[in-house]
Scaffold this motif. Structure first.
Motif, PDB file in Angstrom:
ATOM      1  N   LEU A 123      -4.214 -29.786  -9.917  1.00 48.52           N
ATOM      2  CA  LEU A 123      -3.479 -30.034 -11.153  1.00 48.52           C
ATOM      3  C   LEU A 123      -3.802 -29.001 -12.222  1.00 48.52           C
ATOM      4  O   LEU A 123      -2.907 -28.526 -12.932  1.00 48.52           O
ATOM      5  N   THR A 124      -5.081 -28.626 -12.362  1.00 47.54           N
ATOM      6  CA  THR A 124      -5.445 -27.656 -13.398  1.00 47.54           C
ATOM      7  C   THR A 124      -4.794 -26.305 -13.137  1.00 47.54           C
ATOM      8  O   THR A 124      -4.431 -25.590 -14.077  1.00 47.54           O
ATOM      9  N   PHE A 183      -0.483 -22.252 -14.761  1.00 51.37           N
ATOM     10  CA  PHE A 183       0.812 -21.594 -14.564  1.00 51.37           C
ATOM     11  C   PHE A 183       1.823 -22.028 -15.618  1.00 51.37           C
ATOM     12  O   PHE A 183       2.578 -21.210 -16.152  1.00 51.37           O
ATOM     13  N   TYR A 184       1.842 -23.320 -15.915  1.00 46.84           N
ATOM     14  CA  TYR A 184       2.802 -23.837 -16.895  1.00 46.84           C
ATOM     15  C   TYR A 184       2.486 -23.294 -18.289  1.00 46.84           C
ATOM     16  O   TYR A 184       3.384 -22.897 -19.034  1.00 46.84           O
ATOM     17  N   ALA A 185       1.189 -23.266 -18.642  1.00 43.93           N
ATOM     18  CA  ALA A 185       0.791 -22.772 -19.962  1.00 43.93           C
ATOM     19  C   ALA A 185       1.133 -21.301 -20.133  1.00 43.93           C
ATOM     20  O   ALA A 185       1.444 -20.840 -21.240  1.00 43.93           O
ATOM     21  N   GLN A 186       1.089 -20.538 -19.044  1.00 44.72           N
ATOM     22  CA  GLN A 186       1.398 -19.112 -19.104  1.00 44.72           C
ATOM     23  C   GLN A 186       2.889 -18.830 -18.972  1.00 44.72           C
ATOM     24  O   GLN A 186       3.295 -17.665 -19.023  1.00 44.72           O
ATOM     25  N   GLY A 187       3.681 -19.867 -18.786  1.00 47.63           N
ATOM     26  CA  GLY A 187       5.120 -19.677 -18.653  1.00 47.63           C
ATOM     27  C   GLY A 187       5.528 -19.051 -17.332  1.00 47.63           C
ATOM     28  O   GLY A 187       6.571 -18.395 -17.245  1.00 47.63           O
ATOM     29  N   ASP A 244       7.531 -18.038  -8.852  1.00 50.03           N
ATOM     30  CA  ASP A 244       6.274 -17.289  -8.787  1.00 50.03           C
ATOM     31  C   ASP A 244       5.089 -18.219  -8.546  1.00 50.03           C
ATOM     32  O   ASP A 244       4.126 -17.858  -7.865  1.00 50.03           O
ATOM     33  N   CYS A 245       5.182 -19.410  -9.122  1.00 45.30           N
ATOM     34  CA  CYS A 245       4.113 -20.391  -8.928  1.00 45.30           C
ATOM     35  C   CYS A 245       4.002 -20.772  -7.457  1.00 45.30           C
ATOM     36  O   CYS A 245       2.907 -20.806  -6.892  1.00 45.30           O
ATOM     37  N   LEU A 246       5.128 -21.026  -6.816  1.00 43.44           N
ATOM     38  CA  LEU A 246       5.128 -21.414  -5.404  1.00 43.44           C
ATOM     39  C   LEU A 246       4.699 -20.268  -4.497  1.00 43.44           C
ATOM     40  O   LEU A 246       4.221 -20.493  -3.387  1.00 43.44           O
ATOM     41  N   SER A 247       4.894 -19.027  -4.975  1.00 44.76           N
ATOM     42  CA  SER A 247       4.507 -17.871  -4.175  1.00 44.76           C
ATOM     43  C   SER A 247       3.024 -17.544  -4.291  1.00 44.76           C
ATOM     44  O   SER A 247       2.515 -16.722  -3.530  1.00 44.76           O
ATOM     45  N   SER A 248       2.340 -18.196  -5.247  1.00 39.39           N
ATOM     46  CA  SER A 248       0.903 -17.987  -5.372  1.00 39.39           C
ATOM     47  C   SER A 248       0.215 -18.436  -4.096  1.00 39.39           C
ATOM     48  O   SER A 248       0.556 -19.482  -3.535  1.00 39.39           O
ATOM     49  N   PRO A 249      -0.763 -17.677  -3.580  1.00 36.80           N
ATOM     50  CA  PRO A 249      -1.411 -18.062  -2.317  1.00 36.80           C
ATOM     51  C   PRO A 249      -2.071 -19.430  -2.365  1.00 36.80           C
ATOM     52  O   PRO A 249      -2.039 -20.167  -1.377  1.00 36.80           O
TER      53      PRO A 249
END
Length: 385
Positions: free
Chosen positions: A318-319, A324-328, A333-338
């Motif tokens: 969750l953190t 990711f949400y705080a950085q916009g 791109d979030c889903l592509s993060s390893p």
């Protein structure tokens, strides 16, 4: 085959012997940790000197000096100085205050005045109390079945610590180790909770077919999403601790299998028990009708089970999602993060395997409980509750 299965009873064999035999096999397995010339003992913090701590941005860095009193063993009552290193790592750092009960590394030949290393807060008391409350409630609610479930819970802890962890550290194929451990645990849990019955056998077969599917899916998504296993917690620490030859991708597959196996056991037992009740109240029901009943039971539970997996996995990172949400960061791109992709892979593997467990268990249950001659009547059913 059906006649043999029809004769199975909960009391046909002492189920505890299953655990005893497997425990005897696991007993020689080495624990895999290094031998230290110091023991971990409880101590009470008498005094704390924080003068060695400095602020580095938002984090503290440096060390605390503690005066501690040993609370157990031959050195009980003796006082020592102890150090607590603080490395500006929130997930690892701990801070002590006067009155805290902690654990310290006490060398075998420590002289009075020696400087000890403070390890961590002593938490086993509350952990033991929590497990004690859990055991009492489980047995009070479930009776004999609850006691068997408690035994299977403890057995699962033994298998993971004495079988999965040491063998994986020794370089044995982690996928094979996890699959073997899951098979052992599934058999022990199903037959302890369900007894030596066709209900437990059907649940075991359905769950294991789901585990096989999960294994294949985990390998597929691991390669398709280019997951190297380094996203697992403390993977890099493990590599730099003398285990550079470990195949982290293989460990990732093993972790995925273990993580999803519990949900598969739950679903398979639900379907098997449901089909068994249908057969109990309709002794002349055939294979097709039982199979369709099993599918309907599966449909009613699959939706919530897959959502449960999603919530369980997303809660674990969750953190990271908050960062990711705080950085916009865009969702793509979030889903592509390893790291996120690894958790997505776990969710997909677990969800797909659960969906497959439903028809697998329904087929096996329908086969075992179909035909009037082999169906359990009301009197026989009482032994399987």
């Amino acid at each position: 085959m059906r006649r043999l299965l029809a004769k199975l009873r909960v009391s046909a064999l002492p189920l505890v012997t299953v655990l005893a035999v497997v425990a005897a096999v696991l007993a020689p397995v080495p624990e895999g940790h290094a031998r230290h010339n110091a023991s971990s003992v409880r101590a009470r913090v008498l005094f704390v000197d924080d003068s060695g701590l400095e602020m580095h941005g938002l984090m503290k860095y440096g060390s605390q000096v503690l005066e501690v009193e040993i609370l157990q063993g031959d050195r009980k009552g003796e006082r020592f100085l102890s150090t607590n290193l603080v490395r500006a790592q929130m997930e690892l750092d701990k801070f002590f205050e006067a009155g805290d009960i902690i654990t310290v590394a006490l060398p075998d030949n420590a002289e009075p005045g020696a400087m000890l290393v403070a390890r961590d807060h002593w938490r086993l008391g509350w952990i033991a109390a929590g497990f004690g409350a859990f055991a009492l409630l489980l047995v009070a609610f479930g009776g004999r079945v609850g006691a068997n479930a408690l035994a299977s819970f403890a057995f699962a802890c033994v298998v993971i610590w004495r079988f999965v962890v040491p063998l994986a550290l020794r370089g044995v194929n982690a996928t094979l180790v996890a699959f073997s451990a899951t098979a052992i645990l599934t058999a022990a849990i199903m037959f302890l909770v369900g007894g030596l019955t066709r209900k437990a056998l059907a649940a075991f077969c359905g769950a294991m077919l789901g585990v096989v599917a999960a294994l294949l899916l985990a390998h597929f998504f691991g390669e398709a999403l280019k997951i190297n296993g380094a996203t697992l917690p403390f993977a890099q620490t493990l590599v730099y601790s003398g285990f550079a030859d470990l195949d982290l991708a293989d460990v990732f597959v093993a972790a995925t299998i273990l993580a999803g196996s519990g949900a598969m056991m739950d679903l398979s037992m639900d379907i098997s028990a449901g089909v068994r009740e249908v057969a109990r109240h309709s002794p002349g029901i055939g294979f097709r009708a039982l199979f369709l009943s099993g599918l309907r039971i599966g449909r009613a539970t699959v939706g919530t089970m897959t959502t449960t997996l999603l919530l369980a996995y997303s809660g674990g990172y969750l953190t990271l999602l908050m960062v990711f949400y705080a950085q916009g960061t865009p969702l793509a791109d979030c889903l592509s993060s390893p790291i996120v992709a690894a958790e997505v892979a776990k969710t997909l593997v677990g969800s797909l395997a659960i969906v497959l467990v439903a028809p697998f268990t329904a087929i096996v249950s329908a086969y075992l409980f179909s035909h009037r001659a082999d169906s359990c009547g009301p009197d026989r059913a009482r032994t399987e509750i």
